[in-house]
Scaffold this motif. Structure first.
Motif, PDB file in Angstrom:
ATOM      1  N   GLY A  29      42.912  50.566  43.291  1.00 11.40           N
ATOM      2  CA  GLY A  29      41.833  50.107  42.420  1.00 11.40           C
ATOM      3  C   GLY A  29      42.327  49.165  41.339  1.00 11.40           C
ATOM      4  O   GLY A  29      41.662  48.187  41.001  1.00 11.40           O
ATOM      5  N   ALA A  30      43.502  49.434  40.802  1.00 10.88           N
ATOM      6  CA  ALA A  30      44.062  48.544  39.774  1.00 10.88           C
ATOM      7  C   ALA A  30      44.371  47.170  40.354  1.00 10.88           C
ATOM      8  O   ALA A  30      44.109  46.143  39.714  1.00 10.88           O
ATOM      9  CB  ALA A  30      45.326  49.172  39.176  1.00 10.88           C
ATOM     10  N   PHE A  31      44.920  47.132  41.565  1.00 11.31           N
ATOM     11  CA  PHE A  31      45.198  45.843  42.188  1.00 11.31           C
ATOM     12  C   PHE A  31      43.913  45.093  42.515  1.00 11.31           C
ATOM     13  O   PHE A  31      43.840  43.872  42.331  1.00 11.31           O
ATOM     14  CB  PHE A  31      46.043  46.025  43.454  1.00 11.31           C
ATOM     15  CG  PHE A  31      47.510  46.105  43.184  1.00 11.31           C
ATOM     16  CD1 PHE A  31      48.230  44.975  42.860  1.00 11.31           C
ATOM     17  CD2 PHE A  31      48.171  47.323  43.242  1.00 11.31           C
ATOM     18  CE1 PHE A  31      49.590  45.043  42.616  1.00 11.31           C
ATOM     19  CE2 PHE A  31      49.532  47.405  42.989  1.00 11.31           C
ATOM     20  CZ  PHE A  31      50.235  46.263  42.673  1.00 11.31           C
ATOM     21  N   VAL A  32      42.910  45.799  42.975  1.00 11.51           N
ATOM     22  CA  VAL A  32      41.628  45.153  43.277  1.00 11.51           C
ATOM     23  C   VAL A  32      41.015  44.602  41.997  1.00 11.51           C
ATOM     24  O   VAL A  32      40.506  43.477  41.961  1.00 11.51           O
ATOM     25  CB  VAL A  32      40.673  46.149  43.975  1.00 11.51           C
ATOM     26  CG1 VAL A  32      39.259  45.612  44.037  1.00 11.51           C
ATOM     27  CG2 VAL A  32      41.180  46.449  45.380  1.00 11.51           C
ATOM     28  N   TRP A  33      41.043  45.374  40.928  1.00 13.41           N
ATOM     29  CA  TRP A  33      40.484  44.924  39.651  1.00 13.41           C
ATOM     30  C   TRP A  33      41.243  43.706  39.117  1.00 13.41           C
ATOM     31  O   TRP A  33      40.647  42.739  38.633  1.00 13.41           O
ATOM     32  CB  TRP A  33      40.526  46.058  38.638  1.00 13.41           C
ATOM     33  CG  TRP A  33      40.008  45.657  37.291  1.00 13.41           C
ATOM     34  CD1 TRP A  33      40.731  45.444  36.167  1.00 13.41           C
ATOM     35  CD2 TRP A  33      38.652  45.389  36.940  1.00 13.41           C
ATOM     36  NE1 TRP A  33      39.910  45.068  35.139  1.00 13.41           N
ATOM     37  CE2 TRP A  33      38.630  45.028  35.583  1.00 13.41           C
ATOM     38  CE3 TRP A  33      37.455  45.420  37.638  1.00 13.41           C
ATOM     39  CZ2 TRP A  33      37.458  44.704  34.923  1.00 13.41           C
ATOM     40  CZ3 TRP A  33      36.288  45.099  36.965  1.00 13.41           C
ATOM     41  CH2 TRP A  33      36.296  44.752  35.634  1.00 13.41           C
ATOM     42  N   ALA A  34      42.574  43.725  39.228  1.00 15.01           N
ATOM     43  CA  ALA A  34      43.360  42.586  38.755  1.00 15.01           C
ATOM     44  C   ALA A  34      43.059  41.336  39.580  1.00 15.01           C
ATOM     45  O   ALA A  34      42.949  40.241  39.032  1.00 15.01           O
ATOM     46  CB  ALA A  34      44.856  42.914  38.827  1.00 15.01           C
ATOM     47  N   GLY A  35      42.908  41.489  40.878  1.00 16.66           N
ATOM     48  CA  GLY A  35      42.548  40.351  41.714  1.00 16.66           C
ATOM     49  C   GLY A  35      41.176  39.815  41.390  1.00 16.66           C
ATOM     50  O   GLY A  35      40.959  38.600  41.350  1.00 16.66           O
ATOM     51  N   TYR A  36      40.241  40.714  41.134  1.00 19.70           N
ATOM     52  CA  TYR A  36      38.889  40.294  40.754  1.00 19.70           C
ATOM     53  C   TYR A  36      38.918  39.514  39.450  1.00 19.70           C
ATOM     54  O   TYR A  36      38.294  38.465  39.320  1.00 19.70           O
ATOM     55  CB  TYR A  36      37.993  41.527  40.625  1.00 19.70           C
ATOM     56  CG  TYR A  36      36.687  41.256  39.928  1.00 19.70           C
ATOM     57  CD1 TYR A  36      35.657  40.598  40.591  1.00 19.70           C
ATOM     58  CD2 TYR A  36      36.469  41.670  38.617  1.00 19.70           C
ATOM     59  CE1 TYR A  36      34.452  40.343  39.958  1.00 19.70           C
ATOM     60  CE2 TYR A  36      35.281  41.425  37.981  1.00 19.70           C
ATOM     61  CZ  TYR A  36      34.270  40.753  38.654  1.00 19.70           C
ATOM     62  OH  TYR A  36      33.085  40.499  38.017  1.00 19.70           O
ATOM     63  N   ARG A  37      39.667  40.022  38.476  1.00 19.53           N
ATOM     64  CA  ARG A  37      39.747  39.332  37.184  1.00 19.53           C
ATOM     65  C   ARG A  37      40.422  37.970  37.330  1.00 19.53           C
ATOM     66  O   ARG A  37      40.037  37.004  36.685  1.00 19.53           O
ATOM     67  CB  ARG A  37      40.516  40.185  36.170  1.00 19.53           C
ATOM     68  CG  ARG A  37      39.854  41.490  35.824  1.00 19.53           C
ATOM     69  CD  ARG A  37      38.598  41.320  35.041  1.00 19.53           C
ATOM     70  NE  ARG A  37      38.916  40.700  33.774  1.00 19.53           N
ATOM     71  CZ  ARG A  37      38.033  40.142  32.962  1.00 19.53           C
ATOM     72  NH1 ARG A  37      36.767  40.139  33.285  1.00 19.53           N
ATOM     73  NH2 ARG A  37      38.395  39.599  31.841  1.00 19.53           N
ATOM     74  N   LEU A  38      41.448  37.889  38.187  1.00 18.51           N
ATOM     75  CA  LEU A  38      42.136  36.625  38.400  1.00 18.51           C
ATOM     76  C   LEU A  38      41.204  35.609  39.047  1.00 18.51           C
ATOM     77  O   LEU A  38      41.143  34.455  38.613  1.00 18.51           O
ATOM     78  CB  LEU A  38      43.371  36.839  39.275  1.00 18.51           C
ATOM     79  CG  LEU A  38      44.222  35.609  39.548  1.00 18.51           C
ATOM     80  CD1 LEU A  38      44.825  35.109  38.246  1.00 18.51           C
ATOM     81  CD2 LEU A  38      45.301  35.937  40.550  1.00 18.51           C
ATOM     82  N   LEU A  39      40.465  36.023  40.056  1.00 21.56           N
ATOM     83  CA  LEU A  39      39.522  35.105  40.698  1.00 21.56           C
ATOM     84  C   LEU A  39      38.408  34.691  39.748  1.00 21.56           C
ATOM     85  O   LEU A  39      37.995  33.536  39.720  1.00 21.56           O
ATOM     86  CB  LEU A  39      38.926  35.756  41.945  1.00 21.56           C
ATOM     87  CG  LEU A  39      39.872  35.901  43.123  1.00 21.56           C
ATOM     88  CD1 LEU A  39      39.191  36.667  44.252  1.00 21.56           C
ATOM     89  CD2 LEU A  39      40.352  34.551  43.608  1.00 21.56           C
ATOM     90  N   LYS A  40      37.935  35.634  38.952  1.00 22.82           N
ATOM     91  CA  LYS A  40      36.871  35.322  37.992  1.00 22.82           C
ATOM     92  C   LYS A  40      37.377  34.338  36.940  1.00 22.82           C
ATOM     93  O   LYS A  40      36.674  33.420  36.551  1.00 22.82           O
ATOM     94  CB  LYS A  40      36.385  36.608  37.330  1.00 22.82           C
ATOM     95  CG  LYS A  40      35.207  36.408  36.440  1.00 22.82           C
ATOM     96  CD  LYS A  40      34.724  37.728  35.877  1.00 22.82           C
ATOM     97  CE  LYS A  40      33.580  37.510  34.922  1.00 22.82           C
ATOM     98  NZ  LYS A  40      33.163  38.752  34.283  1.00 22.82           N
ATOM     99  N   ARG A  41      38.627  34.509  36.496  1.00 24.87           N
ATOM    100  CA  ARG A  41      39.194  33.621  35.481  1.00 24.87           C
ATOM    101  C   ARG A  41      39.391  32.222  36.033  1.00 24.87           C
ATOM    102  O   ARG A  41      39.203  31.232  35.322  1.00 24.87           O
ATOM    103  CB  ARG A  41      40.511  34.183  34.984  1.00 24.87           C
ATOM    104  CG  ARG A  41      41.093  33.381  33.828  1.00 24.87           C
ATOM    105  CD  ARG A  41      42.365  33.953  33.358  1.00 24.87           C
ATOM    106  NE  ARG A  41      43.368  33.775  34.397  1.00 24.87           N
ATOM    107  CZ  ARG A  41      44.612  34.206  34.306  1.00 24.87           C
ATOM    108  NH1 ARG A  41      44.999  34.863  33.258  1.00 24.87           N
ATOM    109  NH2 ARG A  41      45.462  34.001  35.288  1.00 24.87           N
ATOM    110  N   GLU A  42      39.787  32.101  37.308  1.00 23.10           N
ATOM    111  CA  GLU A  42      40.016  30.785  37.880  1.00 23.10           C
ATOM    112  C   GLU A  42      38.711  30.026  38.098  1.00 23.10           C
ATOM    113  O   GLU A  42      38.699  28.811  38.082  1.00 23.10           O
ATOM    114  CB  GLU A  42      40.762  30.916  39.206  1.00 23.10           C
ATOM    115  CG  GLU A  42      42.213  31.306  39.028  1.00 23.10           C
ATOM    116  CD  GLU A  42      42.931  31.436  40.354  1.00 23.10           C
ATOM    117  OE1 GLU A  42      42.281  31.319  41.406  1.00 23.10           O
ATOM    118  OE2 GLU A  42      44.142  31.661  40.333  1.00 23.10           O
TER     119      GLU A  42
END
Length: 66
Positions: A29-42
């Motif tokens: 879940g932490a990796f999924v959340w970090a990936g989501y935040r990274l995609l959202k930021r980009e």
């Protein structure tokens, strides 16, 4: 007496398996959340003042080419 020892071992195994399952779900879940935040930021455009944030780096590069 041996029946209670077997029950305790089964219970300990169940608790360990449940702990590992919860730990795995948390890490994934932490990796999924970090990936989501990274995609959202980009996807979001940079702020309007972003061009003024690193002027000293640009000036150093410009000075090096002179």
């Amino acid at each position: 007496m041996s029946a209670s020892v077997g029950t305790q071992a089964e219970r300990a195994g169940l608790v360990a398996a449940l702990f590992l399952l919860i730990l795995t779900v948390g890490v994934v879940g932490a990796f999924v959340w970090a990936g989501y935040r990274l995609l959202k930021r980009e996807k979001t455009p940079p702020p309007a003042y972003a061009e003024f944030l690193n002027q000293d780096i640009v000036e150093e590069v410009d000075a090096g080419w002179r």
